[in-house]
Design a protein around this motif. Structure first.
Motif, PDB file in Angstrom:
ATOM      1  N   TYR A 107      39.348  46.090  34.682  1.00  0.00           N
ATOM      2  CA  TYR A 107      40.570  46.043  34.799  1.00  0.00           C
ATOM      3  C   TYR A 107      40.731  45.508  36.213  1.00  0.00           C
ATOM      4  CZ  TYR A 107      45.284  47.301  36.221  1.00  0.00           C
ATOM      5  OH  TYR A 107      46.554  47.234  36.427  1.00  0.00           O
ATOM      6  N   ASP A 108      41.634  44.384  36.195  1.00  0.00           N
ATOM      7  CA  ASP A 108      41.897  43.653  37.549  1.00  0.00           C
ATOM      8  C   ASP A 108      43.169  44.233  38.181  1.00  0.00           C
ATOM      9  OD1 ASP A 108      42.687  41.882  39.493  1.00  0.00           O
ATOM     10  OD2 ASP A 108      42.055  40.232  38.606  1.00  0.00           O
ATOM     11  N   PHE A 109      42.910  45.011  39.136  1.00  0.00           N
ATOM     12  CA  PHE A 109      44.386  45.888  39.611  1.00  0.00           C
ATOM     13  C   PHE A 109      45.054  44.905  40.206  1.00  0.00           C
ATOM     14  CE2 PHE A 109      40.740  46.738  42.390  1.00  0.00           C
ATOM     15  CZ  PHE A 109      41.232  46.565  43.576  1.00  0.00           C
ATOM     16  N   GLU A 110      44.464  43.787  40.940  1.00  0.00           N
ATOM     17  CA  GLU A 110      45.579  42.719  41.578  1.00  0.00           C
ATOM     18  C   GLU A 110      46.304  42.020  40.734  1.00  0.00           C
ATOM     19  OE1 GLU A 110      42.845  40.633  44.152  1.00  0.00           O
ATOM     20  OE2 GLU A 110      42.584  42.513  45.629  1.00  0.00           O
ATOM     21  N   ALA A 111      45.746  41.423  39.546  1.00  0.00           N
ATOM     22  CA  ALA A 111      46.600  40.826  38.827  1.00  0.00           C
ATOM     23  C   ALA A 111      46.840  41.511  37.389  1.00  0.00           C
ATOM     24  CB  ALA A 111      45.482  39.629  38.162  1.00  0.00           C
ATOM     25  N   ASP A 112      46.722  42.656  37.291  1.00  0.00           N
ATOM     26  CA  ASP A 112      47.291  43.723  36.333  1.00  0.00           C
ATOM     27  C   ASP A 112      47.017  43.085  34.915  1.00  0.00           C
ATOM     28  OD1 ASP A 112      48.434  45.873  35.438  1.00  0.00           O
ATOM     29  OD2 ASP A 112      50.391  45.144  35.294  1.00  0.00           O
ATOM     30  N   TYR A 113      45.582  42.937  34.748  1.00  0.00           N
ATOM     31  CA  TYR A 113      45.262  42.738  33.299  1.00  0.00           C
ATOM     32  C   TYR A 113      43.823  43.121  33.015  1.00  0.00           C
ATOM     33  CZ  TYR A 113      42.236  38.982  34.647  1.00  0.00           C
ATOM     34  OH  TYR A 113      41.169  38.059  35.437  1.00  0.00           O
ATOM     35  N   GLU A 114      43.499  43.197  31.839  1.00  0.00           N
ATOM     36  CA  GLU A 114      42.147  43.616  31.342  1.00  0.00           C
ATOM     37  C   GLU A 114      41.465  42.682  30.658  1.00  0.00           C
ATOM     38  OE1 GLU A 114      41.850  48.387  30.612  1.00  0.00           O
ATOM     39  OE2 GLU A 114      42.425  47.284  28.968  1.00  0.00           O
ATOM     40  N   LYS A 161      34.385  47.826  48.491  1.00  0.00           N
ATOM     41  CA  LYS A 161      33.288  46.809  48.003  1.00  0.00           C
ATOM     42  C   LYS A 161      33.877  45.362  47.936  1.00  0.00           C
ATOM     43  CE  LYS A 161      30.678  50.008  45.492  1.00  0.00           C
ATOM     44  NZ  LYS A 161      30.266  50.589  44.182  1.00  0.00           N
ATOM     45  N   ARG A 162      35.130  45.073  48.406  1.00  0.00           N
ATOM     46  CA  ARG A 162      35.491  43.941  48.311  1.00  0.00           C
ATOM     47  C   ARG A 162      35.699  43.141  47.132  1.00  0.00           C
ATOM     48  NH1 ARG A 162      34.376  40.783  54.137  1.00  0.00           N
ATOM     49  NH2 ARG A 162      34.856  42.511  55.411  1.00  0.00           N
ATOM     50  N   MET A 163      36.107  43.867  46.006  1.00  0.00           N
ATOM     51  CA  MET A 163      36.125  43.771  44.612  1.00  0.00           C
ATOM     52  C   MET A 163      37.663  43.941  44.175  1.00  0.00           C
ATOM     53  SD  MET A 163      32.672  45.432  43.295  1.00  0.00           S
ATOM     54  CE  MET A 163      32.629  44.934  41.572  1.00  0.00           C
ATOM     55  N   HIS A 164      37.673  43.300  42.992  1.00  0.00           N
ATOM     56  CA  HIS A 164      39.415  43.601  42.501  1.00  0.00           C
ATOM     57  C   HIS A 164      39.459  44.113  41.041  1.00  0.00           C
ATOM     58  CE1 HIS A 164      39.391  39.483  40.647  1.00  0.00           C
ATOM     59  NE2 HIS A 164      38.510  39.167  41.851  1.00  0.00           N
ATOM     60  N   PHE A 165      38.170  44.547  40.480  1.00  0.00           N
ATOM     61  CA  PHE A 165      37.973  44.684  39.220  1.00  0.00           C
ATOM     62  C   PHE A 165      37.270  46.312  39.196  1.00  0.00           C
ATOM     63  CE2 PHE A 165      37.892  40.253  37.856  1.00  0.00           C
ATOM     64  CZ  PHE A 165      38.348  40.440  36.530  1.00  0.00           C
ATOM     65  N   ILE A 166      37.964  47.237  38.437  1.00  0.00           N
ATOM     66  CA  ILE A 166      37.369  48.455  38.292  1.00  0.00           C
ATOM     67  C   ILE A 166      37.413  48.598  36.693  1.00  0.00           C
ATOM     68  CG2 ILE A 166      38.726  49.333  40.200  1.00  0.00           C
ATOM     69  CD1 ILE A 166      40.922  50.728  38.452  1.00  0.00           C
ATOM     70  N   LYS A 167      36.455  49.987  36.484  1.00  0.00           N
ATOM     71  CA  LYS A 167      36.465  50.264  35.083  1.00  0.00           C
ATOM     72  C   LYS A 167      37.661  50.373  34.653  1.00  0.00           C
ATOM     73  CE  LYS A 167      32.085  52.348  35.572  1.00  0.00           C
ATOM     74  NZ  LYS A 167      31.223  53.692  35.198  1.00  0.00           N
ATOM     75  N   GLY A 168      37.806  49.629  33.375  1.00  0.00           N
ATOM     76  CA  GLY A 168      38.932  49.860  32.317  1.00  0.00           C
ATOM     77  C   GLY A 168      38.578  50.893  31.265  1.00  0.00           C
TER      78      GLY A 168
END
Length: 103
Positions: free
Chosen positions: A42-49, A70-77
């Protein structure tokens, strides 16, 4: 002459005959690659999986705070069970009779 009256002579117990019960031939599920699940990042900045591999999904952080640190924009979906194989990773092989030419 028929042995039992229902099958051609000698074919009553033929394992290759379509009327005899056989164990189904199982093949790897093409939809999930034999894993049984689909993993999404899940990209929480762009709001899409987007779908990702299990290895990638395991390396992703759980929360947005961890990702930002960690300077990332994806988390576990989501981790979804494959609908094609119902989480088994294998499906029954069914021959495609459309490939045969009709004369």
């Amino acid at each position: 002459m028929y042995e039992s009256g229902y099958y051609p002579a000698g074919a009553e117990f033929d394992p290759r005959a379509p009327w005899n019960e056989r164990e189904p031939t199982m093949v790897e599920c093409a939809a999930c690659g034999g894993k049984g699940y689909h993993w999404y990042a899940y990209d929480f900045e762009a709001d899409y999986e987007t779908e990702c591999s299990e290895e990638t999904w395991n390396m992703l952080p759980e929360t947005e705070e961890e990702a930002i640190a960690k300077r990332m924009h994806f988390i576990k979906g989501e981790k979804e069970t494959c609908e094609v194989c119902d989480g088994e990773g294998e499906v029954e092989y069914e021959p495609d009779y459309d490939d045969y030419d009709e004369d």
